[in-house]
Design a protein around this motif. Structure first.
Motif, PDB file in Angstrom:
ATOM      1  N   LEU A 152       0.818  -1.213   0.000  1.00  0.00           N
ATOM      2  CA  LEU A 152       0.000   0.000   0.000  1.00  0.00           C
ATOM      3  C   LEU A 152       0.855   1.267   0.000  1.00  0.00           C
ATOM      4  CD1 LEU A 152      -2.860  -1.021   2.457  1.00  0.00           C
ATOM      5  CD2 LEU A 152      -3.059  -0.647  -0.010  1.00  0.00           C
TER       6      LEU A 152
ATOM      7  N   THR B 154     -11.131   2.404  -3.597  1.00  0.00           N
ATOM      8  CA  THR B 154     -11.041   1.313  -2.633  1.00  0.00           C
ATOM      9  C   THR B 154     -12.370   0.567  -2.636  1.00  0.00           C
ATOM     10  OG1 THR B 154      -9.403   2.377  -1.222  1.00  0.00           O
ATOM     11  CG2 THR B 154     -10.808   0.714  -0.195  1.00  0.00           C
TER      12      THR B 154
ATOM     13  N   THR C 141     -14.649  -2.920  -1.146  1.00  0.00           N
ATOM     14  CA  THR C 141     -14.841  -4.100  -0.307  1.00  0.00           C
ATOM     15  C   THR C 141     -16.160  -4.750  -0.701  1.00  0.00           C
ATOM     16  OG1 THR C 141     -16.115  -3.133   1.543  1.00  0.00           O
ATOM     17  CG2 THR C 141     -13.706  -2.884   1.607  1.00  0.00           C
TER      18      THR C 141
ATOM     19  N   ILE D 240      -8.101  -0.890  -5.356  1.00  0.00           N
ATOM     20  CA  ILE D 240      -7.487  -1.663  -4.281  1.00  0.00           C
ATOM     21  C   ILE D 240      -8.606  -2.379  -3.537  1.00  0.00           C
ATOM     22  CG2 ILE D 240      -6.133  -1.585  -2.162  1.00  0.00           C
ATOM     23  CD1 ILE D 240      -4.790   0.947  -3.246  1.00  0.00           C
ATOM     24  N   TYR D 241      -8.520  -3.695  -3.508  1.00  0.00           N
ATOM     25  CA  TYR D 241      -9.592  -4.512  -2.928  1.00  0.00           C
ATOM     26  C   TYR D 241      -8.988  -5.511  -1.942  1.00  0.00           C
ATOM     27  CZ  TYR D 241     -13.448  -8.000  -2.858  1.00  0.00           C
ATOM     28  OH  TYR D 241     -14.436  -8.888  -2.491  1.00  0.00           O
TER      29      TYR D 241
ATOM     30  N   LEU E 189      -6.191   4.100   4.196  1.00  0.00           N
ATOM     31  CA  LEU E 189      -6.447   3.894   2.773  1.00  0.00           C
ATOM     32  C   LEU E 189      -7.690   4.665   2.340  1.00  0.00           C
ATOM     33  CD1 LEU E 189      -5.924   2.532   0.046  1.00  0.00           C
ATOM     34  CD2 LEU E 189      -7.152   0.513   0.907  1.00  0.00           C
TER      35      LEU E 189
ATOM     36  N   SER F 291      -8.117   7.667  -0.704  1.00  0.00           N
ATOM     37  CA  SER F 291      -8.821   7.213  -1.902  1.00  0.00           C
ATOM     38  C   SER F 291      -9.628   8.351  -2.523  1.00  0.00           C
ATOM     39  CB  SER F 291      -9.758   6.056  -1.556  1.00  0.00           C
ATOM     40  OG  SER F 291      -9.034   4.946  -1.043  1.00  0.00           O
TER      41      SER F 291
ATOM     42  N   ILE G 154     -15.076   5.244  -2.944  1.00  0.00           N
ATOM     43  CA  ILE G 154     -15.212   3.957  -2.272  1.00  0.00           C
ATOM     44  C   ILE G 154     -16.406   3.205  -2.861  1.00  0.00           C
ATOM     45  CG2 ILE G 154     -15.295   2.774  -0.053  1.00  0.00           C
ATOM     46  CD1 ILE G 154     -13.063   4.938  -0.271  1.00  0.00           C
TER      47      ILE G 154
END
Length: 385
Positions: free
Chosen positions: A197, A209, A211, A242-243, A279, A283, A286
């Motif tokens: 990261l 980012t 999720t 980025i996951y 993070l 970002s 999201i």
């Protein structure tokens, strides 16, 4: 009145830990009032202890209940049984639980069985659909039923409870402790524990980012999420994703099938809470199906595309900090693309007010407890979102 009161704080998952550790810290700031005991069930294991370490908290009791591929039935029976003996031995004056996890459910029921008063942090959240989020929506309703002090993060939570017949005398609008934790954790000088990261966040373009982990999104909904994000990255050469991929085998299989092999989609193992907070703050945007991220992203003025059909946190949607996109590929793709191209739309969401807190929720909760037990005469002012 000078007799200390015994407060037992029960939690078991990383999200609970991050939201309850600021409360534990504040309780420990007042040893003249409270003797604080922290009990963890181990519903999560490694991630839980990462969060505890970050806040400098060592549990007094760890039931270590986590099992591989554990079922809800197993965990519920094991947690109630384990907590039963601890509560019997300790006889606390108050038990604090958080939110809507199986640990919260079990802690509330075990306390009720022993007629120990319960304080529910994050009370009153409702999606009004018992299967979404599942099983959390039913868990939180049951916990509210057995609670004596209801700490609602916002006025909407209080209104939900009053509509269901709860007395306003037992409901307190405190703000969200997740905001306290995020403010404490974010740092401009932060160095990531996940070393990749440190270089990824210096990417010249824009970072999304992402999720995704909710059970109700397993299968086709999750595949559509992943299809949407891959389309976006293919079409926007300045965007990287980025996951941190959840440990669930179902999630990991779908994620790697749909998203691996792209040089601007970075699939990581789950990251520690401080890494995630820092993070988020770095970002551009999201995408998530998470509950907690809805509370954390407004702290950093980052728009959130919520990949769910319902939310128990409508305050964020009303405030225009969160866009409820559903789980269809087209809707996720459309709003994400618009946020990447329409500056006015993006700025409107990025500059939305934070409806969840002001960083003082934990102090309010502890002062309410102190008032409840007669240590102080005045209640703190409520949070006004």
């Amino acid at each position: 009145m000078n007799n200390k009161k015994k407060v037992m704080v029960i939690f078991g998952t990383r999200p609970e830990a991050t939201k309850m550790c600021p409360v534990v810290q504040e309780l420990k700031n007042h040893p003249e009032w409270f003797e604080t005991k922290v009990v963890v069930t181990g519903q999560h294991r490694e991630q839980l202890y990462q969060a505890l370490s970050h806040f400098g908290i060592q549990p007094d009791v760890d039931l270590s209940l986590m099992r591989e591929n554990q079922t809800l039935s197993y965990f519920t029976s094991a947690a109630i049984s384990g907590l039963d003996q601890i509560i019997l031995d300790d006889r606390p004056d108050m038990i604090l639980i958080h939110g809507d996890t199986q640990t919260a459910l079990c802690g509330g029921l075990a306390a009720f069985y022993h007629k120990i008063p319960v304080g529910h942090v994050e009370a009153g959240l409702r999606s009004h659909n018992k299967y979404s989020p599942w099983p959390e929506e039913v868990n939180r309703r049951i916990v509210d039923v057995v609670s004596d002090l209801l700490f609602a993060p916002t006025t909407i939570g209080k209104e939900n409870l009053m509509k269901e017949g709860y007395s306003s005398d037992h409901i307190y609008v405190t703000g969200q402790t997740a905001v306290d934790a995020a403010i404490i954790t974010n740092s401009a000088e932060y160095k990531f524990n996940e070393t990749r990261l440190n270089s990824l966040v210096r990417h010249e373009g824009r970072i999304i980012t992402m999720t995704a982990h909710r059970r109700e999104n397993y299968g086709m909904p999750m595949e559509q999420m992943f299809n949407a994000i891959r389309r976006v990255v293919d079409e926007k050469p300045d965007v990287s994703v980025i996951y941190p991929v959840h440990l669930s085998p179902t999630v990991r299989e779908a994620a790697y099938k749909k998203l691996s092999g792209h040089d601007r989609i970075h699939l990581l193992d789950p990251i520690e809470y401080p890494d995630m907070i820092n993070l988020l703050s770095r970002s551009y945007l999201i995408l998530s199906d998470s509950g907690g991220l809805q509370e954390e992203t407004p702290v950093f003025n980052k728009p959130l595309v919520l990949m769910r059909d319902t939310t128990e946190r409508p305050e964020a949607v009303t405030a225009n900090a969160v866009y409820l996109a559903g789980t269809e590929e087209s809707s996720i793709y459309d709003i994400t693309t618009r946020l990447l191209t329409d500056t006015q739309l993006y700025d409107g969401m990025a500059n939305a007010r934070n409806p969840f807190g002001d960083g003082q929720a934990s102090r309010r909760i502890v002062k309410i407890l102190a008032h409840h037990f007669g240590f102080i005469s005045n209640l703190p002012s409520e949070f006004e979102g």
